[in-house]
Scaffold this motif. Sequence first.
Motif, PDB file in Angstrom:
ATOM      1  N   GLU A   7       0.830  -1.213   0.000  1.00 12.70           N
ATOM      2  CA  GLU A   7       0.000   0.000   0.000  1.00 12.70           C
ATOM      3  C   GLU A   7       0.862   1.260   0.000  1.00 12.70           C
ATOM      4  OE1 GLU A   7      -3.445   0.475  -0.224  1.00 12.70           O
ATOM      5  OE2 GLU A   7      -3.193  -1.594  -0.903  1.00 12.70           O
ATOM      6  N   TYR A   8       1.947   1.239   0.735  1.00 17.72           N
ATOM      7  CA  TYR A   8       2.861   2.390   0.761  1.00 17.72           C
ATOM      8  C   TYR A   8       3.490   2.602  -0.619  1.00 17.72           C
ATOM      9  CZ  TYR A   8       6.608   5.538   2.148  1.00 17.72           C
ATOM     10  OH  TYR A   8       7.456   6.616   2.234  1.00 17.72           O
ATOM     11  N   LYS A   9       3.953   1.526  -1.236  1.00 16.13           N
ATOM     12  CA  LYS A   9       4.551   1.628  -2.564  1.00 16.13           C
ATOM     13  C   LYS A   9       3.527   2.114  -3.590  1.00 16.13           C
ATOM     14  CE  LYS A   9       6.891  -2.178  -3.525  1.00 16.13           C
ATOM     15  NZ  LYS A   9       7.541  -3.500  -3.489  1.00 16.13           N
ATOM     16  N   LEU A  12       3.112   5.821  -3.124  1.00 18.10           N
ATOM     17  CA  LEU A  12       4.213   6.563  -3.736  1.00 18.10           C
ATOM     18  C   LEU A  12       4.008   6.685  -5.243  1.00 18.10           C
ATOM     19  CD1 LEU A  12       7.306   5.063  -1.879  1.00 18.10           C
ATOM     20  CD2 LEU A  12       6.451   7.411  -1.702  1.00 18.10           C
ATOM     21  N   ARG A  13       3.645   5.573  -5.877  1.00 16.93           N
ATOM     22  CA  ARG A  13       3.436   5.570  -7.335  1.00 16.93           C
ATOM     23  C   ARG A  13       2.312   6.518  -7.743  1.00 16.93           C
ATOM     24  NH1 ARG A  13       3.652   0.030  -6.758  1.00 16.93           N
ATOM     25  NH2 ARG A  13       1.402  -0.098  -6.994  1.00 16.93           N
ATOM     26  N   GLU A  14       1.256   6.506  -6.953  1.00 10.88           N
ATOM     27  CA  GLU A  14       0.066   7.278  -7.308  1.00 10.88           C
ATOM     28  C   GLU A  14       0.055   8.675  -6.690  1.00 10.88           C
ATOM     29  OE1 GLU A  14      -3.362   4.881  -6.458  1.00 10.88           O
ATOM     30  OE2 GLU A  14      -2.618   3.227  -7.703  1.00 10.88           O
ATOM     31  N   ASN A  15       1.087   8.999  -5.926  1.00 11.91           N
ATOM     32  CA  ASN A  15       1.221  10.316  -5.299  1.00 11.91           C
ATOM     33  C   ASN A  15      -0.042  10.705  -4.517  1.00 11.91           C
ATOM     34  OD1 ASN A  15       2.700  12.613  -4.681  1.00 11.91           O
ATOM     35  ND2 ASN A  15       1.801  13.763  -6.378  1.00 11.91           N
ATOM     36  N   VAL A  16      -0.479   9.808  -3.628  1.00  9.24           N
ATOM     37  CA  VAL A  16      -1.700  10.038  -2.867  1.00  9.24           C
ATOM     38  C   VAL A  16      -1.488  11.109  -1.798  1.00  9.24           C
ATOM     39  CG1 VAL A  16      -2.549   7.710  -3.274  1.00  9.24           C
ATOM     40  CG2 VAL A  16      -1.202   8.179  -1.236  1.00  9.24           C
ATOM     41  N   SER A  17      -2.567  11.745  -1.422  1.00 10.03           N
ATOM     42  CA  SER A  17      -2.488  12.827  -0.431  1.00 10.03           C
ATOM     43  C   SER A  17      -2.334  12.308   1.003  1.00 10.03           C
ATOM     44  CB  SER A  17      -3.738  13.701  -0.516  1.00 10.03           C
ATOM     45  OG  SER A  17      -4.892  12.928  -0.208  1.00 10.03           O
TER      46      SER A  17
END
Length: 52
Positions: A7-9, A12-17
């Motif tokens: 979920e963390y990776k 990072l990929r999706e640049n979540v808020s």
Amino acid sequence: MLHALEEYKRGLRENVSFLDCLWRELYGSINACQWDRSITEKEAEYLREKYL
């Protein structure tokens, strides 16, 4: 811990808020695995250095 890491990776990929929440979840998951002896202290340190 693998779920938290994935979920963390993804975050990072999706640049979540809410990346800070995912970071905390992963940090806590690594700590929990270390304390229940699923991973060694050395492995926990490696994971923290690599991902956090």
